[in-house]
Design a protein around this motif. Structure first.
Motif, PDB file in Angstrom:
ATOM      1  N   ASP A   1     114.159 -17.958  52.496  1.00  0.00           N
ATOM      2  CA  ASP A   1     114.564 -19.327  52.168  1.00  0.00           C
ATOM      3  C   ASP A   1     114.722 -20.196  53.415  1.00  0.00           C
ATOM      4  N   SER A   2     114.169 -19.721  54.526  1.00  0.00           N
ATOM      5  CA  SER A   2     114.237 -20.541  55.737  1.00  0.00           C
ATOM      6  C   SER A   2     113.121 -20.122  56.684  1.00  0.00           C
ATOM      7  N   VAL A   3     112.831 -20.996  57.658  1.00  0.00           N
ATOM      8  CA  VAL A   3     111.802 -20.680  58.646  1.00  0.00           C
ATOM      9  C   VAL A   3     112.212 -19.438  59.426  1.00  0.00           C
ATOM     10  N   LYS A   4     113.515 -19.352  59.701  1.00  0.00           N
ATOM     11  CA  LYS A   4     114.031 -18.220  60.465  1.00  0.00           C
ATOM     12  C   LYS A   4     113.722 -16.900  59.763  1.00  0.00           C
ATOM     13  N   LYS A   5     113.959 -16.863  58.451  1.00  0.00           N
ATOM     14  CA  LYS A   5     113.681 -15.629  57.708  1.00  0.00           C
ATOM     15  C   LYS A   5     112.194 -15.345  57.653  1.00  0.00           C
ATOM     16  N   LEU A   6     111.401 -16.421  57.508  1.00  0.00           N
ATOM     17  CA  LEU A   6     109.950 -16.254  57.472  1.00  0.00           C
ATOM     18  C   LEU A   6     109.455 -15.598  58.759  1.00  0.00           C
ATOM     19  N   SER A   7     110.058 -15.955  59.881  1.00  0.00           N
ATOM     20  CA  SER A   7     109.624 -15.437  61.173  1.00  0.00           C
ATOM     21  C   SER A   7     109.965 -13.959  61.342  1.00  0.00           C
ATOM     22  N   MET A   8     110.761 -13.412  60.416  1.00  0.00           N
ATOM     23  CA  MET A   8     111.114 -11.995  60.502  1.00  0.00           C
ATOM     24  C   MET A   8     110.089 -11.113  59.793  1.00  0.00           C
ATOM     25  N   PHE A   9     109.069 -11.747  59.206  1.00  0.00           N
ATOM     26  CA  PHE A   9     108.026 -10.998  58.502  1.00  0.00           C
ATOM     27  C   PHE A   9     106.717 -11.062  59.281  1.00  0.00           C
ATOM     28  N   THR A  10     105.908 -10.030  59.135  1.00  0.00           N
ATOM     29  CA  THR A  10     104.566 -10.086  59.718  1.00  0.00           C
ATOM     30  C   THR A  10     103.645 -10.817  58.747  1.00  0.00           C
ATOM     31  N   LYS A  11     102.508 -11.251  59.262  1.00  0.00           N
ATOM     32  CA  LYS A  11     101.547 -11.946  58.410  1.00  0.00           C
ATOM     33  C   LYS A  11     101.102 -11.035  57.265  1.00  0.00           C
ATOM     34  N   ALA A  12     100.914  -9.749  57.567  1.00  0.00           N
ATOM     35  CA  ALA A  12     100.470  -8.805  56.540  1.00  0.00           C
ATOM     36  C   ALA A  12     101.520  -8.666  55.437  1.00  0.00           C
ATOM     37  N   GLU A  13     102.785  -8.652  55.830  1.00  0.00           N
ATOM     38  CA  GLU A  13     103.861  -8.540  54.823  1.00  0.00           C
ATOM     39  C   GLU A  13     103.895  -9.774  53.934  1.00  0.00           C
ATOM     40  N   ILE A  14     103.685 -10.934  54.547  1.00  0.00           N
ATOM     41  CA  ILE A  14     103.690 -12.187  53.776  1.00  0.00           C
ATOM     42  C   ILE A  14     102.513 -12.208  52.811  1.00  0.00           C
ATOM     43  N   LEU A  15     101.338 -11.763  53.290  1.00  0.00           N
ATOM     44  CA  LEU A  15     100.146 -11.773  52.442  1.00  0.00           C
ATOM     45  C   LEU A  15     100.274 -10.786  51.286  1.00  0.00           C
ATOM     46  N   ALA A  16     101.133  -9.785  51.449  1.00  0.00           N
ATOM     47  CA  ALA A  16     101.307  -8.781  50.404  1.00  0.00           C
ATOM     48  C   ALA A  16     102.184  -9.296  49.271  1.00  0.00           C
ATOM     49  N   LEU A  17     102.842 -10.431  49.484  1.00  0.00           N
ATOM     50  CA  LEU A  17     103.703 -10.985  48.435  1.00  0.00           C
ATOM     51  C   LEU A  17     102.846 -11.465  47.269  1.00  0.00           C
ATOM     52  N   HIS A  18     103.302 -11.163  46.073  1.00  0.00           N
ATOM     53  CA  HIS A  18     102.563 -11.584  44.887  1.00  0.00           C
ATOM     54  C   HIS A  18     102.615 -13.098  44.744  1.00  0.00           C
ATOM     55  N   GLY A  19     101.459 -13.730  44.641  1.00  0.00           N
ATOM     56  CA  GLY A  19     101.400 -15.172  44.448  1.00  0.00           C
ATOM     57  C   GLY A  19     101.097 -15.917  45.724  1.00  0.00           C
ATOM     58  N   LEU A  20     101.139 -15.206  46.831  1.00  0.00           N
ATOM     59  CA  LEU A  20     100.875 -15.887  48.097  1.00  0.00           C
ATOM     60  C   LEU A  20      99.487 -15.522  48.601  1.00  0.00           C
ATOM     61  N   GLY A  21      98.564 -16.446  48.533  1.00  0.00           N
ATOM     62  CA  GLY A  21      97.190 -16.186  48.925  1.00  0.00           C
ATOM     63  C   GLY A  21      96.916 -16.553  50.364  1.00  0.00           C
ATOM     64  N   PRO A  22      95.749 -16.144  50.861  1.00  0.00           N
ATOM     65  CA  PRO A  22      95.377 -16.441  52.254  1.00  0.00           C
ATOM     66  C   PRO A  22      95.367 -17.937  52.560  1.00  0.00           C
ATOM     67  N   SER A  23      95.158 -18.775  51.540  1.00  0.00           N
ATOM     68  CA  SER A  23      95.106 -20.226  51.783  1.00  0.00           C
ATOM     69  C   SER A  23      96.461 -20.770  52.214  1.00  0.00           C
ATOM     70  N   SER A  24      97.540 -20.029  51.939  1.00  0.00           N
ATOM     71  CA  SER A  24      98.874 -20.497  52.318  1.00  0.00           C
ATOM     72  C   SER A  24      99.201 -20.162  53.763  1.00  0.00           C
ATOM     73  N   VAL A  25      98.448 -19.217  54.346  1.00  0.00           N
ATOM     74  CA  VAL A  25      98.795 -18.738  55.689  1.00  0.00           C
ATOM     75  C   VAL A  25      98.711 -19.832  56.752  1.00  0.00           C
TER      76      VAL A  25
END
Ligand SMILES: [Zn+2]
Length: 99
Positions: free
Chosen positions: A56-80
């Motif tokens: 729920d924040s940029v700070k939390k987002l920065s704690m994930f790798t790109k691969a982990e973010i892409l593995a989230l359901h509903g989040l496609g490569p176009s959002s990266v």
């Protein structure tokens, strides 16, 4: 000194009175805060995916790798690229998966 309050209409059609030169619509401003303005540029499914992962924040987002973010359901490569831009605008980046 008094400044005349003028009726203004924002792009979303809200009508509001303001006396300052600031054109920020109070209705849009409030709803942007409610809708997690830090990721307002993302698609709704992508936002839900982040919320579902507790991001729920940029700070939390920065704690994930790109691969982990892409593995989230509903989040496609176009959002990266958008997430990259959000992170960069805040001086952050995805967590380095090599570390
Ligand atoms: Zn508005």
């Amino acid at each position: 000194m008094t400044r005349q309050k003028t009726l203004r209409t924002c792009k979303a059609g809200h009508r509001y009175y303001k006396s300052s030169d600031c054109n920020t619509c109070p209705v849009c401003e409030a709803s942007a805060k409610q809708n997690n303005s830090w990721c307002a540029g993302l698609s709704a499914p992508a936002r839900r995916a982040l919320e579902g992962a507790g991001i729920d924040s940029v700070k939390k987002l920065s704690m994930f790798t790109k691969a982990e973010i892409l593995a989230l359901h509903g989040l496609g490569p176009s959002s990266v690229p958008k997430l990259h831009a959000i992170l960069a605008a805040n001086g952050q980046s995805f967590r380095d998966s090599k570390r």
